[in-house]
Design a protein around this motif. Structure first.
Motif, PDB file in Angstrom:
ATOM      1  N   SER A 211       0.839  -1.193   0.000  1.00  0.00           N
ATOM      2  CA  SER A 211       0.000   0.000   0.000  1.00  0.00           C
ATOM      3  C   SER A 211       0.880   1.250   0.000  1.00  0.00           C
ATOM      4  N   GLY A 212       0.237   2.413  -0.002  1.00  0.00           N
ATOM      5  CA  GLY A 212       0.985   3.661  -0.059  1.00  0.00           C
ATOM      6  C   GLY A 212       1.334   4.028  -1.490  1.00  0.00           C
ATOM      7  N   THR A 213       2.214   4.984  -1.623  1.00  0.00           N
ATOM      8  CA  THR A 213       2.594   5.460  -2.951  1.00  0.00           C
ATOM      9  C   THR A 213       3.809   4.699  -3.484  1.00  0.00           C
ATOM     10  N   ILE A 214       4.024   4.814  -4.789  1.00  0.00           N
ATOM     11  CA  ILE A 214       5.245   4.275  -5.384  1.00  0.00           C
ATOM     12  C   ILE A 214       6.380   5.249  -5.070  1.00  0.00           C
ATOM     13  N   PRO A 215       7.463   4.801  -4.456  1.00  0.00           N
ATOM     14  CA  PRO A 215       8.549   5.724  -4.097  1.00  0.00           C
ATOM     15  C   PRO A 215       9.058   6.506  -5.305  1.00  0.00           C
ATOM     16  N   ARG A 216       9.308   7.783  -5.115  1.00  0.00           N
ATOM     17  CA  ARG A 216       9.839   8.610  -6.201  1.00  0.00           C
ATOM     18  C   ARG A 216      11.169   8.041  -6.699  1.00  0.00           C
ATOM     19  N   GLU A 217      11.921   7.392  -5.790  1.00  0.00           N
ATOM     20  CA  GLU A 217      13.208   6.833  -6.183  1.00  0.00           C
ATOM     21  C   GLU A 217      13.072   5.759  -7.261  1.00  0.00           C
ATOM     22  N   TYR A 218      11.909   5.101  -7.305  1.00  0.00           N
ATOM     23  CA  TYR A 218      11.703   4.091  -8.346  1.00  0.00           C
ATOM     24  C   TYR A 218      11.741   4.725  -9.738  1.00  0.00           C
ATOM     25  N   GLY A 219      11.393   5.981  -9.819  1.00  0.00           N
ATOM     26  CA  GLY A 219      11.354   6.653 -11.115  1.00  0.00           C
ATOM     27  C   GLY A 219      12.712   6.795 -11.767  1.00  0.00           C
ATOM     28  N   ASP A 220      13.780   6.686 -10.980  1.00  0.00           N
ATOM     29  CA  ASP A 220      15.119   6.828 -11.545  1.00  0.00           C
ATOM     30  C   ASP A 220      15.626   5.543 -12.190  1.00  0.00           C
ATOM     31  N   LYS A 221      14.952   4.426 -11.958  1.00  0.00           N
ATOM     32  CA  LYS A 221      15.489   3.141 -12.415  1.00  0.00           C
ATOM     33  C   LYS A 221      15.187   2.803 -13.878  1.00  0.00           C
ATOM     34  N   PRO A 222      13.994   3.127 -14.414  1.00  0.00           N
ATOM     35  CA  PRO A 222      13.797   2.894 -15.851  1.00  0.00           C
ATOM     36  C   PRO A 222      14.824   3.680 -16.651  1.00  0.00           C
ATOM     37  N   LEU A 236      -1.748   0.104  -4.083  1.00  0.00           N
ATOM     38  CA  LEU A 236      -0.964   1.326  -4.194  1.00  0.00           C
ATOM     39  C   LEU A 236      -1.853   2.496  -4.612  1.00  0.00           C
ATOM     40  N   SER A 237      -1.473   3.675  -4.208  1.00  0.00           N
ATOM     41  CA  SER A 237      -2.295   4.858  -4.513  1.00  0.00           C
ATOM     42  C   SER A 237      -1.390   6.043  -4.816  1.00  0.00           C
ATOM     43  N   GLY A 238      -2.010   7.145  -5.263  1.00  0.00           N
ATOM     44  CA  GLY A 238      -1.264   8.365  -5.529  1.00  0.00           C
ATOM     45  C   GLY A 238      -0.787   8.456  -6.961  1.00  0.00           C
ATOM     46  N   ASN A 239       0.106   9.427  -7.193  1.00  0.00           N
ATOM     47  CA  ASN A 239       0.631   9.665  -8.537  1.00  0.00           C
ATOM     48  C   ASN A 239       1.804   8.746  -8.839  1.00  0.00           C
ATOM     49  N   LEU A 240       2.076   8.588 -10.135  1.00  0.00           N
ATOM     50  CA  LEU A 240       3.263   7.863 -10.549  1.00  0.00           C
ATOM     51  C   LEU A 240       4.487   8.756 -10.386  1.00  0.00           C
ATOM     52  N   PRO A 241       5.650   8.161 -10.138  1.00  0.00           N
ATOM     53  CA  PRO A 241       6.878   8.967 -10.234  1.00  0.00           C
ATOM     54  C   PRO A 241       6.952   9.596 -11.629  1.00  0.00           C
ATOM     55  N   PRO A 242       7.271  10.874 -11.733  1.00  0.00           N
ATOM     56  CA  PRO A 242       7.242  11.557 -13.037  1.00  0.00           C
ATOM     57  C   PRO A 242       8.039  10.836 -14.123  1.00  0.00           C
ATOM     58  N   LYS A 243       9.152  10.236 -13.774  1.00  0.00           N
ATOM     59  CA  LYS A 243       9.988   9.606 -14.793  1.00  0.00           C
ATOM     60  C   LYS A 243       9.389   8.307 -15.323  1.00  0.00           C
ATOM     61  N   PHE A 244       8.400   7.753 -14.628  1.00  0.00           N
ATOM     62  CA  PHE A 244       7.679   6.607 -15.189  1.00  0.00           C
ATOM     63  C   PHE A 244       6.972   7.012 -16.478  1.00  0.00           C
ATOM     64  N   ILE A 245       6.579   8.258 -16.541  1.00  0.00           N
ATOM     65  CA  ILE A 245       5.870   8.752 -17.716  1.00  0.00           C
ATOM     66  C   ILE A 245       6.849   9.111 -18.829  1.00  0.00           C
ATOM     67  N   SER A 246       7.913   9.813 -18.479  1.00  0.00           N
ATOM     68  CA  SER A 246       8.852  10.254 -19.508  1.00  0.00           C
ATOM     69  C   SER A 246       9.691   9.109 -20.043  1.00  0.00           C
ATOM     70  N   ARG A 247       9.846   8.034 -19.254  1.00  0.00           N
ATOM     71  CA  ARG A 247      10.674   6.915 -19.690  1.00  0.00           C
ATOM     72  C   ARG A 247       9.842   5.654 -19.906  1.00  0.00           C
ATOM     73  N   ARG A 248       8.593   5.835 -20.216  1.00  0.00           N
ATOM     74  CA  ARG A 248       7.687   4.697 -20.256  1.00  0.00           C
ATOM     75  C   ARG A 248       8.076   3.647 -21.298  1.00  0.00           C
ATOM     76  N   ALA A 249       8.752   4.078 -22.383  1.00  0.00           N
ATOM     77  CA  ALA A 249       9.092   3.123 -23.438  1.00  0.00           C
ATOM     78  C   ALA A 249      10.227   2.197 -23.033  1.00  0.00           C
ATOM     79  N   ARG A 250      10.904   2.517 -21.942  1.00  0.00           N
ATOM     80  CA  ARG A 250      12.076   1.748 -21.535  1.00  0.00           C
ATOM     81  C   ARG A 250      11.762   0.714 -20.456  1.00  0.00           C
ATOM     82  N   LEU A 251      10.523   0.578 -20.078  1.00  0.00           N
ATOM     83  CA  LEU A 251      10.172  -0.297 -18.973  1.00  0.00           C
ATOM     84  C   LEU A 251       8.935  -1.102 -19.323  1.00  0.00           C
TER      85      LEU A 251
END
Length: 287
Positions: A211-222, A236-251
């Motif tokens: 539960s909770g949000t996806i850690p922002r640190e996860y966004g750096d891994k894709p 899980l709830s809340g917003n996605l880490p911003p880089k999940f969106i910008s790097r979506r093609a890599r994950l």
């Protein structure tokens, strides 16, 4: 028809490879199994419920009145013998039932495959040199912490068990590349320290109770090491880490069936989300 035991165990020092359809069975010369390895094999056999062992299982050939390396191959079929230490042990796909005993004495074991059985109870203490640990499709419960000390581990599959508690494990010195813990009862927040594992490429924590949000640190891994991420069917709830969106093609992977604010044009979000009300009782607070 009862299934035969596809066990392949590396034990002894001298060998000549003999190719067969299913396994390679070596010929023995002069060597002997370490007593510690023999004792642990005996304990492992004795821990298995006899009623779960088929009459035609190769496990019945394990006759410890003789040394595994000095007796007839017929007494310990099927074996692959390449050193005086046990390096590879597989008892997969047999429906064996019982607890797993302490295996730390198998100090040279690098692969342990006990998958697709009915082993139950807590995870035991395990050999420190393991590189591949496959315990998926059993009934194991309790905490996952016994594997956190295995710094040589590269692949861990504990999926489809009943492991619970929180997950907070593995440090920067681990060599882990694949972590599959889907279909368990793991709960709490997603562990932030997973981002410190430099070689991790595949992370599957789907079908748990996180539960909770996806850690922002996860966004750096894709785009760095992570190539596959499955967090679907949690709470899980809340917003996605911003880089999940910008790097979506890599994950590749899935975030479906959570309560995330997940843009529908993001491939990870395909499959939809739960109603937010389903995650309210699961969340223990925000980060």
């Amino acid at each position: 028809m009862a299934r035969l035991l596809p066990s392949i165990i590396s034990l002894c020092f001298h060998y000549v490879i003999v190719t067969t359809v299913f396994i390679s069975i070596p010929r023995l010369t002069h060597s002997s199994t370490l007593e510690a390895d023999t004792q642990i094999l005996r304990a492992l056999k004795h821990s298995i419920d006899p009623s779960s062992i088929s009459p035609i299982s190769y496990l019945n050939s394990w006759d410890f009145s003789v040394d595994p390396c000095e007796g007839s191959l017929a007494q310990f079929q099927p074996l692959s013998l390449d050193s005086e230490n046990l390096t590879y042990l597989s008892l997969s796909n047999n429906e064996f039932a019982g607890p797993i005993p302490d295996l730390t004495g198998l100090w040279q074991l690098h692969t342990l495959d006990l998958s697709s059985n009915q082993f139950h109870g807590n995870l035991p203490n395990l050999p420190m040199r393991l590189r591949s640990l496959l315990l998926n499709h059993n009934i194991l419960s309790g905490h996952i912490s016994p594997v956190t000390r295995l710094t040589h581990l590269r692949k861990l599959d504990v999926s489809d068990n009943r492991l619970s508690e929180t997950i907070d494990f593995f440090g920067e010195d681990t060599r882990l590349q694949v972590l599959d813990a889907e279909y368990n009862r793991l709960h709490g927040y997603l562990p932030v320290n997973l981002v410190t594992i430099r070689n991790l490429t595949t992370l599957n924590l789907a079908h748990n109770l996180f539960s909770g949000t996806i850690p922002r640190e996860y966004g750096d891994k894709p785009g760095q090491s992570w190539r596959s991420l499955y967090l679907d069917n949690n709470f899980l709830s809340g917003n996605l880490p911003p880089k999940f969106i910008s790097r979506r093609a890599r994950l590749t992977g899935s975030l479906a069936n959570n309560c995330l604010r997940c843009p529908t044009n993001i491939p990870l979000c395909r499959g939809g989300q739960r109603p937010g009300s389903e995650c309210v009782g699961q969340n223990s607070g925000s980060r």
